[in-house]
Design a protein around this motif. Structure first.
Motif, PDB file in Angstrom:
ATOM      1  N   ASN A  27       4.731   5.664  11.297  1.00  0.00           N
ATOM      2  CA  ASN A  27       4.196   4.977  10.127  1.00  0.00           C
ATOM      3  C   ASN A  27       2.677   5.142  10.063  1.00  0.00           C
ATOM      4  OD1 ASN A  27       6.655   3.474   9.005  1.00  0.00           O
ATOM      5  ND2 ASN A  27       6.669   2.830  11.139  1.00  0.00           N
ATOM      6  N   TRP A  28       2.129   5.089   8.837  1.00  0.00           N
ATOM      7  CA  TRP A  28       0.702   5.271   8.615  1.00  0.00           C
ATOM      8  C   TRP A  28       0.001   3.922   8.473  1.00  0.00           C
ATOM      9  CZ3 TRP A  28      -1.957   9.607   9.252  1.00  0.00           C
ATOM     10  CH2 TRP A  28      -1.279  10.830   9.177  1.00  0.00           C
ATOM     11  N   TYR A  29      -1.199   3.850   9.057  1.00  0.00           N
ATOM     12  CA  TYR A  29      -2.025   2.647   8.988  1.00  0.00           C
ATOM     13  C   TYR A  29      -3.449   3.033   8.603  1.00  0.00           C
ATOM     14  CZ  TYR A  29       1.816   0.499  11.575  1.00  0.00           C
ATOM     15  OH  TYR A  29       3.059   0.046  11.958  1.00  0.00           O
ATOM     16  N   LEU A  30      -4.068   2.185   7.822  1.00  0.00           N
ATOM     17  CA  LEU A  30      -5.481   2.346   7.475  1.00  0.00           C
ATOM     18  C   LEU A  30      -6.282   1.374   8.316  1.00  0.00           C
ATOM     19  CD1 LEU A  30      -7.889   3.291   5.721  1.00  0.00           C
ATOM     20  CD2 LEU A  30      -7.274   1.463   4.110  1.00  0.00           C
ATOM     21  N   ASP A  31      -7.147   1.910   9.171  1.00  0.00           N
ATOM     22  CA  ASP A  31      -8.062   1.082   9.959  1.00  0.00           C
ATOM     23  C   ASP A  31      -9.364   0.964   9.185  1.00  0.00           C
ATOM     24  OD1 ASP A  31      -6.092   1.074  11.906  1.00  0.00           O
ATOM     25  OD2 ASP A  31      -6.955   2.781  12.976  1.00  0.00           O
ATOM     26  N   ALA A  32      -9.779  -0.253   8.888  1.00  0.00           N
ATOM     27  CA  ALA A  32     -10.924  -0.437   7.991  1.00  0.00           C
ATOM     28  C   ALA A  32     -11.666  -1.726   8.305  1.00  0.00           C
ATOM     29  CB  ALA A  32     -10.448  -0.455   6.533  1.00  0.00           C
TER      30      ALA A  32
ATOM     31  N   SER B 294      -6.303  -3.565  10.465  1.00  0.00           N
ATOM     32  CA  SER B 294      -5.425  -2.404  10.319  1.00  0.00           C
ATOM     33  C   SER B 294      -4.364  -2.750   9.284  1.00  0.00           C
ATOM     34  CB  SER B 294      -4.761  -2.059  11.658  1.00  0.00           C
ATOM     35  OG  SER B 294      -4.093  -0.821  11.589  1.00  0.00           O
ATOM     36  N   PHE B 295      -4.263  -1.931   8.231  1.00  0.00           N
ATOM     37  CA  PHE B 295      -3.346  -2.201   7.125  1.00  0.00           C
ATOM     38  C   PHE B 295      -2.253  -1.133   7.095  1.00  0.00           C
ATOM     39  CE2 PHE B 295      -7.617  -3.615   5.862  1.00  0.00           C
ATOM     40  CZ  PHE B 295      -7.374  -4.957   5.592  1.00  0.00           C
ATOM     41  N   ALA B 296      -0.996  -1.564   7.138  1.00  0.00           N
ATOM     42  CA  ALA B 296       0.116  -0.629   7.001  1.00  0.00           C
ATOM     43  C   ALA B 296       0.154  -0.114   5.567  1.00  0.00           C
ATOM     44  CB  ALA B 296       1.421  -1.320   7.351  1.00  0.00           C
ATOM     45  N   LEU B 297       0.265   1.206   5.407  1.00  0.00           N
ATOM     46  CA  LEU B 297       0.250   1.769   4.053  1.00  0.00           C
ATOM     47  C   LEU B 297       1.425   1.290   3.217  1.00  0.00           C
ATOM     48  CD1 LEU B 297      -2.111   3.529   4.990  1.00  0.00           C
ATOM     49  CD2 LEU B 297      -1.021   5.470   3.849  1.00  0.00           C
ATOM     50  N   ASP B 298       2.552   0.988   3.855  1.00  0.00           N
ATOM     51  CA  ASP B 298       3.697   0.535   3.079  1.00  0.00           C
ATOM     52  C   ASP B 298       3.506  -0.897   2.568  1.00  0.00           C
ATOM     53  OD1 ASP B 298       4.170  -0.076   6.024  1.00  0.00           O
ATOM     54  OD2 ASP B 298       5.730  -1.308   5.086  1.00  0.00           O
TER      55      ASP B 298
ATOM     56  N   HIS C 207      15.231  12.469  13.959  1.00  0.00           N
ATOM     57  CA  HIS C 207      15.509  11.273  13.175  1.00  0.00           C
ATOM     58  C   HIS C 207      14.278  10.383  13.171  1.00  0.00           C
ATOM     59  CE1 HIS C 207      19.762  11.936  12.439  1.00  0.00           C
ATOM     60  NE2 HIS C 207      19.940  12.224  13.710  1.00  0.00           N
ATOM     61  N   LYS C 208      13.767  10.071  12.009  1.00  0.00           N
ATOM     62  CA  LYS C 208      12.623   9.173  11.877  1.00  0.00           C
ATOM     63  C   LYS C 208      13.138   7.805  11.444  1.00  0.00           C
ATOM     64  CE  LYS C 208       9.498  12.943  10.603  1.00  0.00           C
ATOM     65  NZ  LYS C 208       8.491  12.892  11.614  1.00  0.00           N
ATOM     66  N   VAL C 209      13.826   7.137  12.365  1.00  0.00           N
ATOM     67  CA  VAL C 209      14.514   5.902  12.001  1.00  0.00           C
ATOM     68  C   VAL C 209      13.565   4.729  11.810  1.00  0.00           C
ATOM     69  CG1 VAL C 209      16.675   6.578  13.082  1.00  0.00           C
ATOM     70  CG2 VAL C 209      14.934   5.424  14.459  1.00  0.00           C
ATOM     71  N   THR C 210      12.375   4.802  12.366  1.00  0.00           N
ATOM     72  CA  THR C 210      11.453   3.674  12.246  1.00  0.00           C
ATOM     73  C   THR C 210      10.428   3.870  11.138  1.00  0.00           C
ATOM     74  OG1 THR C 210       9.966   4.632  13.918  1.00  0.00           O
ATOM     75  CG2 THR C 210      11.680   3.125  14.700  1.00  0.00           C
ATOM     76  N   ALA C 211      10.499   4.995  10.437  1.00  0.00           N
ATOM     77  CA  ALA C 211       9.522   5.252   9.378  1.00  0.00           C
ATOM     78  C   ALA C 211       9.815   4.371   8.170  1.00  0.00           C
ATOM     79  CB  ALA C 211       9.556   6.725   8.979  1.00  0.00           C
TER      80      ALA C 211
ATOM     81  N   LEU D   2      -7.471   6.930   9.486  1.00  0.00           N
ATOM     82  CA  LEU D   2      -6.034   6.819   9.268  1.00  0.00           C
ATOM     83  C   LEU D   2      -5.339   7.017  10.601  1.00  0.00           C
ATOM     84  CD1 LEU D   2      -5.377   8.761   5.943  1.00  0.00           C
ATOM     85  CD2 LEU D   2      -4.734   6.392   6.400  1.00  0.00           C
ATOM     86  N   THR D   3      -4.359   6.175  10.889  1.00  0.00           N
ATOM     87  CA  THR D   3      -3.656   6.249  12.161  1.00  0.00           C
ATOM     88  C   THR D   3      -2.159   6.388  11.909  1.00  0.00           C
ATOM     89  OG1 THR D   3      -5.313   4.885  13.294  1.00  0.00           O
ATOM     90  CG2 THR D   3      -3.134   5.041  14.316  1.00  0.00           C
ATOM     91  N   HIS D   4      -1.541   7.351  12.574  1.00  0.00           N
ATOM     92  CA  HIS D   4      -0.086   7.512  12.496  1.00  0.00           C
ATOM     93  C   HIS D   4       0.495   6.962  13.791  1.00  0.00           C
ATOM     94  CE1 HIS D   4       3.835   9.752  12.236  1.00  0.00           C
ATOM     95  NE2 HIS D   4       3.697   9.339  10.993  1.00  0.00           N
TER      96      HIS D   4
END
Length: 321
Positions: A186-191, A201-205, A133-137, A180-182
């Motif tokens: 959840n995915w994040y862009l570190d830039a 760090s930016f959340a992709l969502d 279960h990916k409940v936090t995605a 890119l960090t998982h």
């Protein structure tokens, strides 16, 4: 390969080819004749395998099962991390939209299915009995992932429309992607953010739009990125690091003591069974959310500023009820 793997391979070769020569066994198993004979003897004596030498066919084959215990191979299963990886890979591959990878997906899924069926049950049954279960995605726009990932690898700057959820506004930024960090499903862009002139760090969502530019990305040292983003608790940290001292009651300690909150955490049990945990943090947002999950079984020992933030969150929560 170890002996259990060899036994499974011998069994598979005999079932698939009916008759297998000694030379074929030795070549594909990569063992000596003496080792192969020991494996065969083990299968016959310990596992009751009906393996016989067929002189006319020039190889070994299965005979009819004789009297006695049924032939059965020893259980072969995956570790918890391996089964999680296999199931995650299968779910990920199955959910991919049609694209460049489509022709290559089916062979990968077939191979994963083969691995999952090592225990003699169908992959469908495994998926039915073991669930992830990916409940936090959180959902993000899938079309944004590919250009961001390409920009990370090709070292190109991108322009993003980023939704600042705290202030409720969308800000256009030019950033130099670093990685890119998982994290927590959840995915994040570190830039490097050229607008703020700092590592972010930016959340992709939270990204509404992506535009890849022709400009080269600013290259940062890995040590600099780690110092900024990996030193504290959570996905959003900073260089200024404090240490949170938390104390969990004895009943809750049985769960929390099994968890890793940060790679550099320090922990110990008190004489009364309470569990003391010390973790580094910069931005306390995610840490406060995790602390609140354990109320009333947790106490913020230090620092005072963190204790006040948790108290304020609890008070606001009561007012909203």
């Amino acid at each position: 390969m170890n002996r259990t793997e060899r036994l499974y391979k011998i069994d598979r070769m005999l079932h698939e080819r009916r008759v297998v020569s000694v030379d074929t066994f030795l070549e594909e198993l990569g063992v000596s004749l003496a080792t192969f004979k020991r494996d065969l003897e083990y299968m016959r004596d310990r596992l009751n395998a009906p393996v016989i030498w067929d002189r006319d066919a020039g190889g070994y084959r299965f005979d009819k099962q004789g009297v006695g215990d049924a032939y059965e191979l020893p259980g072969l299963w995956f570790s918890a991390s391996e089964i999680y990886a296999l199931l995650s890979m299968q779910q990920l591959l199955s959910s991919l939209e049609p694209g460049l990878l489509t022709p290559h997906i089916e062979p990968l899924l077939t191979r994963l299915k083969s691995l999952l069926e090592q225990e003699g049950m169908s992959a469908e049954l495994v998926l039915k009995r073991i669930r992830i279960h990916k409940v936090t995605a959180r959902a993000y726009e899938p079309e944004h992932f590919a250009p961001i990932a390409n920009a990370v690898v090709q070292r190109r700057r991108i322009v993003i429309d980023h939704n600042n959820r705290n202030r409720g506004e969308v800000i256009r930024r030019e950033v130099s992607p670093q990685r890119l960090t998982h994290y927590r499903e959840n995915w994040y862009l570190d830039a490097w953010c050229h607008l703020r002139e700092g590592i972010r760090s930016f959340a992709l969502d939270a990204i509404n739009r992506v535009e890849v530019t022709e400009s080269d990305a600013l290259e940062l040292a890995e040590s600099e990125i780690q110092a900024e983003l990996d030193s504290g608790y959570g996905a959003f940290t900073g260089k200024v690091v404090e240490h949170a001292e938390l104390e969990f009651t004895a009943p809750r300690a049985q769960w929390v003591s099994k968890e890793t909150w940060h790679p550099e955490q320090k922990a110990a049990f008190a004489e009364n069974g309470a569990y003391r945990l010390t973790v580094p943090f910069s931005n306390p947002t995610e840490l406060i959310m995790d602390i609140l999950r354990h109320v009333p079984h947790v106490k913020v020992v230090a620092p005072e500023s963190l204790r006040r933030r948790v108290q304020q969150a609890l008070q606001q929560g009561l007012e909203n009820l």
